[in-house]
Design an enzyme around this catalytic site. Structure first.
Site, short mmCIF file in Angstrom:
data_model
loop_
_atom_site.label_atom_id
_atom_site.label_comp_id
_atom_site.label_asym_id
_atom_site.label_seq_id
_atom_site.Cartn_x
_atom_site.Cartn_y
_atom_site.Cartn_z
N SER A 129 0.84 -1.21 0.00
CA SER A 129 0.00 0.00 0.00
C SER A 129 0.86 1.25 0.00
O SER A 129 1.95 1.28 0.61
CB SER A 129 -0.87 -0.02 1.26
OG SER A 129 -1.43 1.25 1.50
N TYR A 153 -2.05 -0.40 10.40
CA TYR A 153 -2.32 -0.99 9.07
C TYR A 153 -1.10 -0.80 8.18
O TYR A 153 -0.57 -1.75 7.58
CB TYR A 153 -3.57 -0.34 8.44
CG TYR A 153 -3.65 -0.57 6.96
CD1 TYR A 153 -3.92 -1.83 6.44
CD2 TYR A 153 -3.40 0.47 6.05
CE1 TYR A 153 -3.96 -2.05 5.06
CE2 TYR A 153 -3.43 0.27 4.69
CZ TYR A 153 -3.71 -0.99 4.20
OH TYR A 153 -3.73 -1.21 2.85
N LYS A 157 1.81 -3.54 6.66
CA LYS A 157 2.20 -3.74 5.25
C LYS A 157 3.71 -3.59 5.09
O LYS A 157 4.36 -4.34 4.36
CB LYS A 157 1.45 -2.73 4.36
CG LYS A 157 -0.04 -3.01 4.24
CD LYS A 157 -0.28 -4.29 3.44
CE LYS A 157 -1.73 -4.65 3.34
NZ LYS A 157 -1.96 -5.93 2.63
C1 UD1 Z 1 -6.71 4.97 2.76
C2 UD1 Z 1 -5.36 4.39 3.08
C3 UD1 Z 1 -4.86 3.60 1.90
C4 UD1 Z 1 -5.89 2.59 1.44
C5 UD1 Z 1 -7.18 3.33 1.13
C6 UD1 Z 1 -8.25 2.38 0.67
C7 UD1 Z 1 -3.61 5.64 4.30
C8 UD1 Z 1 -2.84 6.91 4.39
N1 UD1 Z 1 -4.47 5.52 3.29
O1 UD1 Z 1 -6.48 5.97 1.77
O2 UD1 Z 1 -3.70 2.91 2.26
O3 UD1 Z 1 -5.42 1.96 0.26
O4 UD1 Z 1 -7.60 4.01 2.31
O5 UD1 Z 1 -8.55 1.46 1.66
O6 UD1 Z 1 -3.42 4.78 5.11
N2 UD1 Z 1 -12.40 11.99 2.29
C9 UD1 Z 1 -13.40 12.90 2.52
N3 UD1 Z 1 -14.58 12.44 3.02
C10 UD1 Z 1 -14.81 11.12 3.30
C11 UD1 Z 1 -13.78 10.19 3.08
C12 UD1 Z 1 -12.56 10.66 2.58
O7 UD1 Z 1 -13.23 14.10 2.28
O8 UD1 Z 1 -15.90 10.77 3.77
C13 UD1 Z 1 -11.13 12.45 1.71
C14 UD1 Z 1 -9.91 12.18 2.56
O9 UD1 Z 1 -9.67 13.24 3.46
C15 UD1 Z 1 -8.81 12.04 1.49
C16 UD1 Z 1 -9.55 11.46 0.29
O10 UD1 Z 1 -10.93 11.73 0.50
O11 UD1 Z 1 -8.32 13.30 1.13
C17 UD1 Z 1 -9.38 9.95 0.15
O12 UD1 Z 1 -9.73 9.31 1.38
P1 UD1 Z 1 -9.96 7.72 1.45
O13 UD1 Z 1 -10.83 7.29 0.33
O14 UD1 Z 1 -10.40 7.39 2.84
O15 UD1 Z 1 -8.53 7.11 1.15
P2 UD1 Z 1 -7.11 7.40 1.84
O16 UD1 Z 1 -7.26 7.87 3.24
O17 UD1 Z 1 -6.29 8.20 0.89
#
Ligand code: UD1
Length: 342
Positions: A129, A153, A157
């Site tokens: 990841s 997590y 990895k």
């Molecule tokens: C996380 C994990 C990544 C994993 C992925 C999918 C980390 C740093 N990242 O990625 O390893 O592969 O999940 O399981 O460990 N966001 C919103 N609103 C929401 C949800 C998310 O604004 O309700 C934003 C977050 O702030 C971020 C982006 O969307 O900027 C992506 O978030 P998310 O889809 O949760 O993925 P990651 O946190 O990047």
């Protein structure tokens, strides 16, 4: 490893695993699945067979930590390689339950290595990841950038990468590829396979899909004060079918080098949360209500892959754009509002 092979896919009923099984079956490989269905269901396996037009050779409901069950799987088949997806993957949950995460992710990997070693299977594609890079403030990230995992997590990895690399170093004949994916999203274009989160989704794409479907009232955008062009978080979203193809291509290149090699799987393009919302709105033709809230603890501003190394090595590149990711995710949501039938 050209030609067709028999591949054990751990976690083959999960989101990335199921799409990879279809890709392998479509390219003439035989697939055996081991899954404990802790975050997936047998419904996914039925869909794999439906989409691919042929079924996996065998499917075992088993936990990797059940050594006897795992040994029986290896005794039943002659595997050319293993693709190891089975793991727990919720970052927030890992902070609450670190022991469970190390037990499942690290213990599951060593149990798998034990079974592989005992049965003379020496080729592994490991699901890693981008989270191993932690709070990297550099864009884009290459495989040579330092790892700095910030939650159990991500640490699990990173530890697995170290263990697999060491096994490859010490036991000649073992070879492995660790693929660090950035943010896999989307679904199979048939609308039959996709991501089925348990409960309220943590990740932005499945959350958006449920807002568009009216199951959730609005997206909470976690912060618009990041150091990014529009202030919202930037990620390298890539289509799950590109990830699946990446695994199939990896399988075919397992014998290229000795030891373990690490590759990023990403597009090299960053997309902000607001850009993702706009793409999803176009895909579903509906407004997407959202509100800006505070930052989510632990989130970084931007994470984008430099995929140059994998492109150079295998000529693999992500070919599906954000529109395809959003359209395919929406099609799956519309056709399967409650996930897979049990
Ligand atoms: C996380 C994990 C990544 C994993 C992925 C999918 C980390 C740093 N990242 O990625 O390893 O592969 O999940 O399981 O460990 N966001 C919103 N609103 C929401 C949800 C998310 O604004 O309700 C934003 C977050 O702030 C971020 C982006 O969307 O900027 C992506 O978030 P998310 O889809 O949760 O993925 P990651 O946190 O990047």
């Amino acid at each position: 490893m050209p030609g067709s092979s028999t591949v054990l896919v751990t976690g083959g009923a999960g989101f990335i695993g199921s799409h990879t099984c279809v890709e392998l079956l479509d390219h003439g490989h035989d697939v055996v699945i081991v899954d404990n269905y802790s975050n997936s269901s047998p419904g996914a396996v039925e869909r794999i067979a439906k989409v691919a037009g042929r079924a996996p050779v065998a499917v075992y409901e088993a936990d990797l930590l059940d050594r006897r069950a795992l040994a029986a799987v290896f005794a039943d088949h002659s595997f050319d390689a293993v693709i190891h997806f089975a793991a727990r993957k919720a970052v927030g949950e890992s902070v609450e339950q670190p022991v469970e995460y190390y037990d499942t992710n690290v213990g599951g990997t060593t149990a798998l290595l034990r079974a592989m070693h005992d049965h003379g299977v020496h080729r592994l594609v490991f699901s890693s990841s981008c989270s191993v890079y932690g709070n990297a403030d550099k864009v884009p990230l290459t495989e040579g950038d330092p790892a700095d995992p910030t939650n159990p997590y991500a640490t699990s990895k990173w530890l697995c990468e170290q263990i697999v690399a060491d096994v490859c170093r010490r036991l000649p004949g073992f070879s492995a590829l660790a693929l660090r994916y950035f943010n896999p999203v989307g679904a199979h274009p048939s609308g039959l396979l996709g991501e089925v989160p348990r409960g309220v989704p943590n990740n932005v794409m499945p959350y958006l899909a449920q807002v568009a479907a009216g199951r959730l009232d609005r997206l909470r955008v976690f912060g618009d004060d990041h150091a990014t062009p529009d202030g919202t978080g930037v990620r390298d979203y890539l289509h799950v079918m590109d990830v699946a193809e990446g695994h199939r291509v990896a399988l075919e290149h397992l014998d290229d080098t000795r030891g373990m090699t690490v590759f990023n799987l990403g597009t090299g393009r960053g997309t902000s949360v607001l850009e993702l919302v706009a793409a999803f709105r176009r895909a579903c033709g509906k407004p997407i209500p959202y509100e800006i809230t505070g930052r989510r603890p632990g989130d970084v501003a931007a994470l984008v892959a430099d995929p140059t190394a994998v492109t150079r090595a295998w000529n693999w590149t992500a070919t599906r754009d954000l529109t395809a990711m959003a359209e395919d995710a929406w099609r799956f949501q519309e056709l399967n509002p409650s996930g897979y039938p049990d």
